[in-house]
Design a protein around this motif. Structure first.
Motif, PDB file in Angstrom:
ATOM      1  N   SER A  70      22.286  62.041 -10.507  1.00 35.61           N
ATOM      2  CA  SER A  70      22.266  63.220 -11.040  1.00 35.61           C
ATOM      3  C   SER A  70      24.159  62.790 -11.459  1.00 35.61           C
ATOM      4  O   SER A  70      24.506  62.912 -10.434  1.00 35.61           O
ATOM      5  N   ASN A  71      24.601  63.437 -12.152  1.00 36.14           N
ATOM      6  CA  ASN A  71      25.270  63.667 -13.086  1.00 36.14           C
ATOM      7  C   ASN A  71      26.104  62.249 -12.760  1.00 36.14           C
ATOM      8  O   ASN A  71      27.463  62.502 -12.083  1.00 36.14           O
ATOM      9  N   LEU A  72      26.361  61.049 -12.497  1.00 38.71           N
ATOM     10  CA  LEU A  72      26.869  59.861 -12.179  1.00 38.71           C
ATOM     11  C   LEU A  72      27.643  59.174 -12.345  1.00 38.71           C
ATOM     12  O   LEU A  72      26.705  58.372 -14.262  1.00 38.71           O
ATOM     13  N   THR A  73      28.624  58.098 -12.440  1.00 35.79           N
ATOM     14  CA  THR A  73      30.012  57.797 -13.532  1.00 35.79           C
ATOM     15  C   THR A  73      30.706  56.353 -12.420  1.00 35.79           C
ATOM     16  O   THR A  73      30.853  56.383 -11.250  1.00 35.79           O
ATOM     17  N   PRO A  77      27.522  48.266 -11.624  1.00 41.12           N
ATOM     18  CA  PRO A  77      26.099  48.237 -11.167  1.00 41.12           C
ATOM     19  C   PRO A  77      24.268  49.040 -10.219  1.00 41.12           C
ATOM     20  O   PRO A  77      25.580  48.772  -9.136  1.00 41.12           O
ATOM     21  N   LEU A  78      24.579  49.732 -10.326  1.00 39.34           N
ATOM     22  CA  LEU A  78      23.839  50.383  -9.167  1.00 39.34           C
ATOM     23  C   LEU A  78      22.412  49.367  -9.229  1.00 39.34           C
ATOM     24  O   LEU A  78      21.093  48.831  -9.382  1.00 39.34           O
ATOM     25  N   VAL A  79      21.987  48.741  -7.486  1.00 40.16           N
ATOM     26  CA  VAL A  79      21.300  47.722  -7.032  1.00 40.16           C
ATOM     27  C   VAL A  79      20.605  48.235  -6.107  1.00 40.16           C
ATOM     28  O   VAL A  79      21.127  49.013  -4.860  1.00 40.16           O
ATOM     29  N   ILE A  89      14.994  58.770  -9.669  1.00 40.99           N
ATOM     30  CA  ILE A  89      15.431  59.151 -10.780  1.00 40.99           C
ATOM     31  C   ILE A  89      16.532  59.434 -11.093  1.00 40.99           C
ATOM     32  O   ILE A  89      17.129  59.554 -10.276  1.00 40.99           O
ATOM     33  N   VAL A  90      17.306  59.083 -12.601  1.00 37.39           N
ATOM     34  CA  VAL A  90      18.655  58.519 -12.424  1.00 37.39           C
ATOM     35  C   VAL A  90      18.947  59.336 -14.076  1.00 37.39           C
ATOM     36  O   VAL A  90      18.327  59.244 -15.072  1.00 37.39           O
ATOM     37  N   GLU A  91      19.586  60.706 -13.698  1.00 36.71           N
ATOM     38  CA  GLU A  91      19.746  61.780 -14.690  1.00 36.71           C
ATOM     39  C   GLU A  91      21.207  62.016 -14.765  1.00 36.71           C
ATOM     40  O   GLU A  91      21.954  62.381 -14.148  1.00 36.71           O
ATOM     41  N   SER A  92      21.366  61.497 -16.577  1.00 32.89           N
ATOM     42  CA  SER A  92      22.397  62.426 -17.351  1.00 32.89           C
ATOM     43  C   SER A  92      24.436  61.589 -16.036  1.00 32.89           C
ATOM     44  O   SER A  92      25.112  61.871 -16.144  1.00 32.89           O
ATOM     45  N   SER A  93      23.438  60.343 -16.144  1.00 29.70           N
ATOM     46  CA  SER A  93      24.565  59.525 -15.240  1.00 29.70           C
ATOM     47  C   SER A  93      24.876  58.571 -16.617  1.00 29.70           C
ATOM     48  O   SER A  93      24.746  57.827 -17.902  1.00 29.70           O
ATOM     49  N   SER A 113      20.300  59.169 -19.998  1.00 28.64           N
ATOM     50  CA  SER A 113      22.027  58.425 -19.577  1.00 28.64           C
ATOM     51  C   SER A 113      22.654  57.625 -20.339  1.00 28.64           C
ATOM     52  O   SER A 113      21.522  56.901 -21.312  1.00 28.64           O
ATOM     53  N   THR A 114      23.360  56.520 -20.605  1.00 26.35           N
ATOM     54  CA  THR A 114      23.893  55.419 -20.881  1.00 26.35           C
ATOM     55  C   THR A 114      23.540  54.939 -19.298  1.00 26.35           C
ATOM     56  O   THR A 114      24.675  54.761 -18.748  1.00 26.35           O
ATOM     57  N   ILE A 115      23.445  53.555 -20.239  1.00 24.18           N
ATOM     58  CA  ILE A 115      24.009  52.267 -19.014  1.00 24.18           C
ATOM     59  C   ILE A 115      23.697  51.154 -19.279  1.00 24.18           C
ATOM     60  O   ILE A 115      23.850  50.846 -20.883  1.00 24.18           O
ATOM     61  N   GLY A 116      24.779  50.178 -18.626  1.00 26.87           N
ATOM     62  CA  GLY A 116      24.838  48.842 -20.408  1.00 26.87           C
ATOM     63  C   GLY A 116      23.872  47.451 -19.734  1.00 26.87           C
ATOM     64  O   GLY A 116      23.362  47.591 -20.466  1.00 26.87           O
ATOM     65  N   THR A 117      22.601  47.378 -19.159  1.00 28.64           N
ATOM     66  CA  THR A 117      21.770  46.643 -18.483  1.00 28.64           C
ATOM     67  C   THR A 117      21.220  47.168 -17.109  1.00 28.64           C
ATOM     68  O   THR A 117      21.601  47.123 -16.177  1.00 28.64           O
ATOM     69  N   LEU A 118      19.720  47.084 -17.779  1.00 27.11           N
ATOM     70  CA  LEU A 118      18.916  47.343 -17.231  1.00 27.11           C
ATOM     71  C   LEU A 118      17.957  46.023 -17.164  1.00 27.11           C
ATOM     72  O   LEU A 118      17.275  45.773 -17.456  1.00 27.11           O
TER      73      LEU A 118
END
Length: 503
Positions: A70-73, A77-79, A89-93, A113-118
């Motif tokens: 949650s709330n991670l900036t 990338p998260l791997v 769960i990825v929330e508000s990140s 959330s906002t991500i670059g690439t999934l």
């Protein structure tokens, strides 16, 4: 030390927990529950949170009951690799990217959330959910086993990077959503309702009502090489549901054992390549966009590429060009004709003919003169005048087609309309004209009763001509027109009636 070995041959350097040879993140579920019972869930959760707080973004071989972020900036990338997670769960990140490789996860929920690439590959999921997500590059879910895929309010953020060019050909790799090489899929839902998800989110303390409802926007949305669950209990369900999609749509190498429903949104140059729908293909309130190149290259090959075993249904759809409109209505007509439902087939035949007339009229509408004050006609050569004359002739053909084929009987699909038109014209319009002009006499004496004029109108329209009444003056012109009108409308009625009930 933990004895877990990574793929590169190195061992985990975290201290093993008491009673086990693995650390709190790598210890298997069964072993952890035997040693610590329910407390192992809290131990694993605390260890995972400490890793995140220390800036660790790469997790391999971990086993978690719940991974809540949650709330991670993060600019990294998260791997997750070779991991087993009950709920992720990825929330508000705000993340540069999320990668799931060779993982076993029961439920993935990424929301607000906002991500670059999934990027997802070689993994197994029960449910994969994206809600209110903005992405800058692409979303790839490939070579995985997924039961349910749900995407709500997923939008591409413009202005990240331009198109990639390889060997002189440009391909839109940014703003791309691709679902490919998936197996055992039960349902793919875009902006669909998922009541069970609300309960799941509330269990984890997440307010579901705050999630926005927007169109799913991407440059291209691809579903290809997907194997759907062959279980008989799913064959009558909607397997692909797409709602409010604003994108290029491409379905490729699919055999969908169920229904496909596309509702709302804007589909740009849709492509169906080697696609078979075992039941119905439904379009509701969809706006189709195509260009000239697509009409010439993709559209003619679509009947050979798309096979619908059930019905093609189009309700309240809009098209930006009549060529596409004619084609899709023809597909719908053919599907209903095969089933023997002539009423539905006639409805789509009428819409098909309207699109064909739009196509013909639109081609020559540009040659109509623009009305204005002080317009001077340019001097034209004889050949140009000849070309202009041909254009006006074609335009008149469209007008006559509308008047004689559409207005009278809807291209032979409505037998009630010619009767109503005949009754209205013969019993009201023509008698009123004869009555007000006093253009019908009986042995030189004009008639006064309206019913006498109506009698004359009926006799004239049926071309009986008893001779007791006859027109004079301008009435001769109207009587001639009524006689032609009556013969034409009866011919139309007999033709339409025979087509409707004798075929």
């Amino acid at each position: 030390m933990c004895e877990y070995t990574f793929e590169n041959g190195e061992k985990c350097r975290i201290k093993a927990i008491s009673g086990s040879k693995y650390c709190s993140l790598h210890i298997p579920f069964e072993e952890g529950e035997l040693l610590y019972g329910e407390k192992i869930k809290e131990i694993k959760e605390r260890a995972f949170k400490r890793k995140l707080e220390r800036g660790v973004r790469y997790f391999e071989g971990i086993q978690l009951y719940e991974a809540k972020i949650s709330n991670l900036t993060s600019k990294k990338p998260l791997v997750f690799k070779n991991s087993k997670i009950k709920t992720l769960i990825v929330e508000s990140s705000h993340l540069k990217g999320i990668t799931l490789y060779k993982c076993e996860i029961e439920r993935v929920i990424i929301l607000s959330s906002t991500i670059g690439t999934l990027w997802v590959k070689g993994s197994t999921f029960f449910g994969f959910n994206l809600l209110d997500v903005k992405f800058g590059n692409s979303i790839y879910i490939r070579e995985s086993i997924v039961r349910y895929i749900m995407m709500n309010s997923v939008q591409h953020v413009e202005g990240m990077k331009p198109h990639e060019e390889e060997y002189g050909e440009k391909e839109a790799v940014y703003g791309r959503i691709e679902l490919s090489e998936l197996k055992k899929v039960r349902r793919i839902g875009i902006n669909s309702r998922y009541p069970l998800l609300k309960d799941v989110l509330e269990e984890h303390g997440i307010n579901f009502s705050g999630i926005s409802r927007k169109h799913v926007k991407a440059k291209i949305f691809i579903i290809k090489n997907v194997e759907f669950d062959p279980s008989p209990r799913f064959k009558r369900q909607v397997r692909v549901f797409i709602r409010n999609l604003d994108s290029i749509l491409q379905l490729e190498n699919l055999e969908i054992s169920g229904h496909v429903e596309i509702r709302g949104g804007r589909l740009r140059i849709p492509e169906f390549i080697h696609t078979t729908v075992q039941n119905n293909l439904v379009f509701r309130n969809v706006t189709f966009y195509g260009d000239i190149t697509w009409n010439l290259t993709v559209l003619p090959n679509l009947p050979a590429e798309l096979t619908v075993k059930g019905f093609v249904i189009l309700e309240k759809c809009r098209f930006n060009n009549p060529t596409m409109e004619e084609f899709f209505y023809r597909l719908a007509r053919i599907s209903w004709e095969k089933s023997g439902d002539k009423e539905k087939a006639d409805m789509y035949y009428y819409l098909e003919m309207l699109a064909r007339r739009k196509q013909k009229m639109g081609r020559y509408m540009t040659y109509l003169p623009k009305l204005g004050i002080g317009v001077k006609l340019p001097s034209l050569h004889f050949r140009k005048v000849q070309v202009k004359a041909k254009h006006y002739i074609h335009l008149l053909e469209g007008v006559f087609e509308w008047f004689f084929a559409d207005l009278t009987c809807k291209y032979g699909t409505d037998w009630k309309r010619p009767i109503l038109i005949w009754i209205f014209m013969v019993n009201i319009i023509f008698p009123s004209v004869f009555y007000f002009t006093k253009s019908v006499t009986s042995f030189g004496v004009p008639l006064e009763s309206f019913w006498d004029y109506e009698y004359f109108s009926i006799v004239t329209a049926t071309t009986l001509g008893y001779g007791d009444l006859h027109p004079i003056g301008i009435g001769r012109i109207f009587a001639s027109l009524e006689a032609l009108f009556g013969m034409f409308m009866w011919a139309v009625f007999l033709t339409v009636f025979a087509r409707k009930y004798m075929r």
